[in-house]
Motif scaffolding. Sequence first.
Motif, short mmCIF file in Angstrom:
data_model
loop_
_atom_site.label_atom_id
_atom_site.label_comp_id
_atom_site.label_asym_id
_atom_site.label_seq_id
_atom_site.Cartn_x
_atom_site.Cartn_y
_atom_site.Cartn_z
N UNK A 1 16.49 -6.80 6.64
CA UNK A 1 16.19 -6.32 7.99
C UNK A 1 15.23 -7.29 8.69
N UNK A 2 15.42 -7.46 10.00
CA UNK A 2 14.55 -8.38 10.74
C UNK A 2 13.11 -7.90 10.70
N UNK A 3 12.91 -6.59 10.81
CA UNK A 3 11.55 -6.05 10.68
C UNK A 3 11.62 -4.74 9.93
N UNK A 4 10.57 -4.41 9.20
CA UNK A 4 10.62 -3.18 8.41
C UNK A 4 10.55 -1.95 9.30
N UNK A 5 11.15 -0.87 8.81
CA UNK A 5 11.02 0.41 9.52
C UNK A 5 9.63 0.95 9.26
N UNK A 6 8.90 1.26 10.31
CA UNK A 6 7.56 1.81 10.10
C UNK A 6 7.65 3.33 10.18
N UNK A 7 7.08 3.99 9.17
CA UNK A 7 7.18 5.44 9.15
C UNK A 7 6.22 6.04 10.18
N UNK A 8 6.60 7.19 10.72
CA UNK A 8 5.70 7.84 11.67
C UNK A 8 4.56 8.54 10.95
N UNK A 9 4.83 8.94 9.70
CA UNK A 9 3.81 9.65 8.94
C UNK A 9 3.12 8.68 8.01
N UNK A 10 2.15 7.95 8.52
CA UNK A 10 1.46 6.99 7.67
C UNK A 10 0.52 7.73 6.73
N UNK A 11 0.39 7.24 5.50
CA UNK A 11 -0.52 7.90 4.58
C UNK A 11 -1.74 7.01 4.32
N UNK A 12 -2.18 6.31 5.37
CA UNK A 12 -3.41 5.54 5.26
C UNK A 12 -4.54 6.53 4.96
N UNK A 13 -5.57 6.05 4.24
CA UNK A 13 -6.67 6.94 3.84
C UNK A 13 -7.22 7.69 5.06
N UNK A 14 -7.40 9.02 4.97
CA UNK A 14 -7.90 9.76 6.11
C UNK A 14 -9.28 9.24 6.54
N UNK A 15 -9.53 9.26 7.85
CA UNK A 15 -10.76 8.65 8.37
C UNK A 15 -12.00 9.44 7.95
N UNK A 16 -13.05 8.70 7.59
CA UNK A 16 -14.36 9.28 7.37
C UNK A 16 -15.21 8.68 8.50
#
Length: 482
Positions: A91-106
Amino acid sequence: MPRFDDSDFGVEASPSAAAPRGSTNDTRSPGDRGSTGGQLPIPNVDNIVEVPATRSSISDAASFMHNLSLAPSSRDRRGSRNSFGTSLPIPRSPRVSRLSSVVPADVSRDILASQIQDMSKEKVAAAKNMAFAFDIDGVLAHGNHPIEEAKQALKMLNGDNELGIKIPYILLTNGGGKTEAARCQQLSEVLDCPISTDQFIQSHTPMQALSDYYETVLVCGGEGTKIREVAENYGFKNVVLPKDIQAWDPTVSPWGHFSEQDRNEAKPRDFSKIKFDAILVFADSRDYQTDFQIIMDLLLSEDGRLLTRAKDLAQGRIPIYFSQGDLIMPTDHKGPTRLTQGLYRISIEAQYKALTGLDLERVVYGKPEEATYKYADEVLRSWMEQIHNENTLPQNIYMVGDNPASDICGGNMHGWNTCLVRTGVFQGGDNDDTNPANFGVFPHVLEAVKAAVRKELGQEFKFKWNPKVNPVLHGNNASAIE
Ligand code: G3P
Ligand code: MG
């Protein structure tokens, strides 16, 4: 009753077998009687005849193997839309998920960290200009068991460091067989650390590009129907699993397994009317006989139609893709490493050559293939945008792997820094002879990560976030106060 001696078959009697077996004159001890100096034990019985072999005892598989160079028909197809055999679509660019599981903000921590980062602009720039690509099996985990040092390394990269900054990393595995979301959820639990699908590539992830080329695909490997979901998520319109074909005609696989559960999961159709466009092997087979048989049926068929045989194999053969080529893999098995997809592929190549005399054209994705590393660059770039709002590719990328033939070979070819760890496939000496890691060999992933971070951010860099740090003093060599 006739008796035979070695001389009847034109073979020399071996000295250690000079005494007649079982004779009362045999003065050897029982232990000696049982063996011929490390060769096969001689049974102590009279009713066996040893008939000389008429075929060589040396494997003739080599003459059946693919020579890895492009077959003439691949070269002819270069430049056509379907460039099977000469290029790997990604794929030319990756599909970015809408539900990111980046560490929740503190929030309070983030404010403090951004104050510290404001005071350390050079280090911050260096932290954003480096990144890691981690292999999983043998580096971060063994099966479902985490490697403890890996948990510490990921925690540090997720912000538990003196700048409170996220140092970017992706996971680049030759594993597969389930959806990216399912594997990330499993890994998040195993590693006790959130892993997002947006920082994750498994062997078949770039193969989603093939859904623009092929509609009806046979997909092999993995448990249950997990790969059906994978292939459908990638956009393949008609996904067929071997068990669908078995349900339609159980005689297709004389020795295969077909359980009640398989029957419930299968989607039989009238496969005599269906034309397959390609074969995709996404993961290790759970029923080798059935998969071998159906793959071979399709490779030998006329234009991808079951129950037929091609008139001209070189012309009509449908393409076959493998998601990766590793021969062995580390697991939680206590003995030596286990066999995996690469050896399965070699078996198919040998079967095809033995049956047709032709070399099988096939495409193998996964590390060390350049396409996989190019795709990894795109995933890293987009991950940088998510975590640092900067759509840039860091210049100093470190591949940490345990398999020289895939992780390190591919990383070296792609111009990355490569770190070989001793927690998986590699069990050798100072470095691998064939694919040496250019940044070094480390006992485990944490040591590799620390060495790389120290190189880029300074020898004194602290691998711990201090929640009581004073941002005013931070820039004055007093980075942490108690
Ligand atoms: O080769 C099979 C697979 O388990 C390898 O995974 O993470 O070591 O690339 P990984
Ligand atoms: Mg590995």
